[in-house]
Design an enzyme around this catalytic site. Sequence first.
Site, PDB file in Angstrom:
ATOM      1  N   ASP A  10     -24.595  -3.137  -5.570  1.00  0.00           N
ATOM      2  CA  ASP A  10     -23.522  -2.143  -5.402  1.00  0.00           C
ATOM      3  C   ASP A  10     -22.309  -2.798  -4.734  1.00  0.00           C
ATOM      4  OD1 ASP A  10     -24.860  -2.470  -2.935  1.00  0.00           O
ATOM      5  OD2 ASP A  10     -24.449  -0.416  -2.284  1.00  0.00           O
ATOM      6  N   ASP A  14     -20.965  -8.247   0.516  1.00  0.00           N
ATOM      7  CA  ASP A  14     -22.148  -9.108   0.585  1.00  0.00           C
ATOM      8  C   ASP A  14     -22.898  -9.113  -0.745  1.00  0.00           C
ATOM      9  OD1 ASP A  14     -22.737  -6.426   1.225  1.00  0.00           O
ATOM     10  OD2 ASP A  14     -24.522  -6.959   2.361  1.00  0.00           O
ATOM     11  N   ASP A  15     -22.771  -8.033  -1.526  1.00  0.00           N
ATOM     12  CA  ASP A  15     -23.331  -8.049  -2.888  1.00  0.00           C
ATOM     13  C   ASP A  15     -22.631  -9.098  -3.741  1.00  0.00           C
ATOM     14  OD1 ASP A  15     -23.284  -5.085  -1.831  1.00  0.00           O
ATOM     15  OD2 ASP A  15     -24.936  -5.152  -3.268  1.00  0.00           O
ATOM     16  N   ASN A 158     -28.419   0.559  10.869  1.00  0.00           N
ATOM     17  CA  ASN A 158     -26.968   0.346  10.918  1.00  0.00           C
ATOM     18  C   ASN A 158     -26.174   1.577  10.464  1.00  0.00           C
ATOM     19  OD1 ASN A 158     -27.615   0.127   8.227  1.00  0.00           O
ATOM     20  ND2 ASN A 158     -26.614  -1.846   7.890  1.00  0.00           N
ATOM     21  N   GLU A 164     -31.404   1.968   7.965  1.00  0.00           N
ATOM     22  CA  GLU A 164     -30.533   0.986   7.308  1.00  0.00           C
ATOM     23  C   GLU A 164     -29.894   1.653   6.082  1.00  0.00           C
ATOM     24  OE1 GLU A 164     -29.365  -1.649   4.276  1.00  0.00           O
ATOM     25  OE2 GLU A 164     -31.205  -0.474   4.122  1.00  0.00           O
ATOM     26  N   ASN A 166     -29.127   1.010   2.772  1.00  0.00           N
ATOM     27  CA  ASN A 166     -29.673   1.111   1.404  1.00  0.00           C
ATOM     28  C   ASN A 166     -30.829   2.107   1.323  1.00  0.00           C
ATOM     29  OD1 ASN A 166     -27.845  -0.752   0.468  1.00  0.00           O
ATOM     30  ND2 ASN A 166     -29.261  -2.489   0.615  1.00  0.00           N
ATOM     31  N   HIS A 239     -25.588  -9.707   4.574  1.00  0.00           N
ATOM     32  CA  HIS A 239     -26.933  -9.156   4.338  1.00  0.00           C
ATOM     33  C   HIS A 239     -27.554  -9.582   2.993  1.00  0.00           C
ATOM     34  CE1 HIS A 239     -26.367  -6.346   7.719  1.00  0.00           C
ATOM     35  NE2 HIS A 239     -25.206  -6.005   7.204  1.00  0.00           N
ATOM     36  N   ASP A 240     -26.872  -9.225   1.912  1.00  0.00           N
ATOM     37  CA  ASP A 240     -27.541  -9.272   0.605  1.00  0.00           C
ATOM     38  C   ASP A 240     -27.955 -10.665   0.124  1.00  0.00           C
ATOM     39  OD1 ASP A 240     -27.500  -6.524   0.384  1.00  0.00           O
ATOM     40  OD2 ASP A 240     -25.576  -6.468  -0.644  1.00  0.00           O
TER      41      ASP A 240
HETATM   42  C1  BDR Z   1     -26.668  -3.097   3.117  1.00  0.00           C
HETATM   43  O1  BDR Z   1     -25.739  -2.013   3.074  1.00  0.00           O
HETATM   44  C2  BDR Z   1     -24.633  -2.344   2.300  1.00  0.00           C
HETATM   45  O2  BDR Z   1     -23.435  -1.879   2.878  1.00  0.00           O
HETATM   46  C3  BDR Z   1     -24.654  -3.840   2.121  1.00  0.00           C
HETATM   47  O3  BDR Z   1     -24.111  -4.202   0.869  1.00  0.00           O
HETATM   48  C4  BDR Z   1     -26.117  -4.188   2.204  1.00  0.00           C
HETATM   49  O4  BDR Z   1     -26.745  -4.100   0.953  1.00  0.00           O
HETATM   50  C5  BDR Z   1     -26.834  -3.523   4.562  1.00  0.00           C
HETATM   51  O5  BDR Z   1     -27.352  -2.472   5.313  1.00  0.00           O
HETATM   52 CA    CA Z   2     -25.507  -4.006  -1.102  1.00  0.00          CA
END
Ligand code: BDR
Ligand code: CA
Length: 323
Positions: A10, A14-15, A158, A164, A166, A239-240
Amino acid sequence: MTRRIILDCDPGHDDAMAILLAHGTPEVSLAAITTVAGNHPLELTTLNALRVCSLAGIRDVPVAAGCAAPLARPLLTAPEIHGTTGLEGHDWDEPAVRAVAEHAVDVIIEMVMSAPGEITIVPIGPLTNIAMAVRKEPRIAWRAREVVLMGGSYTGGNVTPGAEFNIYVDPEAAAMVFEAGWPVTMVGLEVTRMANASEAVFERIAALNTPVANAVEGMLRFYQRQQQTSVGVNEPPVHDPCAVARVANPGLVPCREARVEVELGDGPTKGMTLVDFRRRDGTQANAMVGTGLEVEGFWDLFIGSLGATPPTPAPARGASAPG
Ligand code: BDR
Ligand code: CA
């Protein structure tokens, strides 16, 4: 051995970096990129995946759009983290590739069913597409090699104190993925919060001085400013790419077996992943859960992949990615 992956994403900064890592590292080969609503609505995550492919010269990988909303809840997006375009920090050209007509869920099913034991599914957004695919064709749970997802946490979230992003966006889908019976690896915040881009990392990326590396540096600087303002963090967590790193070199992300349950209630713990390493009541493990990151090795892999990514080819407008 090269691992064939479907990257379900998405984008999101970081994706985008996870796509570039998967493209630029020889241990991994991109079989398909599928998109889902998450950081942004589906139209934007799909456009962003196509932008990244165009930048990196990824022409031979099908990009398929998937689900526009979570299974049972309204979509929650994250423009405060990724900016209004979702990939701010770089001036993006019009994409030179197009998405295929097929729905992401069908692409996932067809690819996994036609290559038994071969395809690793790497979801790095909400798990809506993956849950829909395994609901529509349950045999993919036996045919996929494994699922290595970025999501969840066992030491705090987060989005809320416990959850988290996702998993929080589509907890019902996440619960289905953990329960489907395939090998699942959860690369959660305990891992990804160790992948912080320090100034030394910025310098190494800047030194590459290629169009791709310059775009990554721009995106990371924007992401850094957002993190400074929203959570007071100077070194933005990437992250990703950690999920892709686990596939490319499993030793970079040590894991332990656990039982993972997803909280589906609407109370303050909604979307939490309850991770039970000890399983004293004898319940069966359903996942490997990441517990750390070999930080230097991770950055070597990531930065090395950017160096390997060929410079942007001249735009071939109207070209479409083959299905
Ligand atoms: C995840 O949430 C998204 O905002 C980032 O792309 C990552 O996949 C981190 O919590
Ligand atoms: Ca992501």
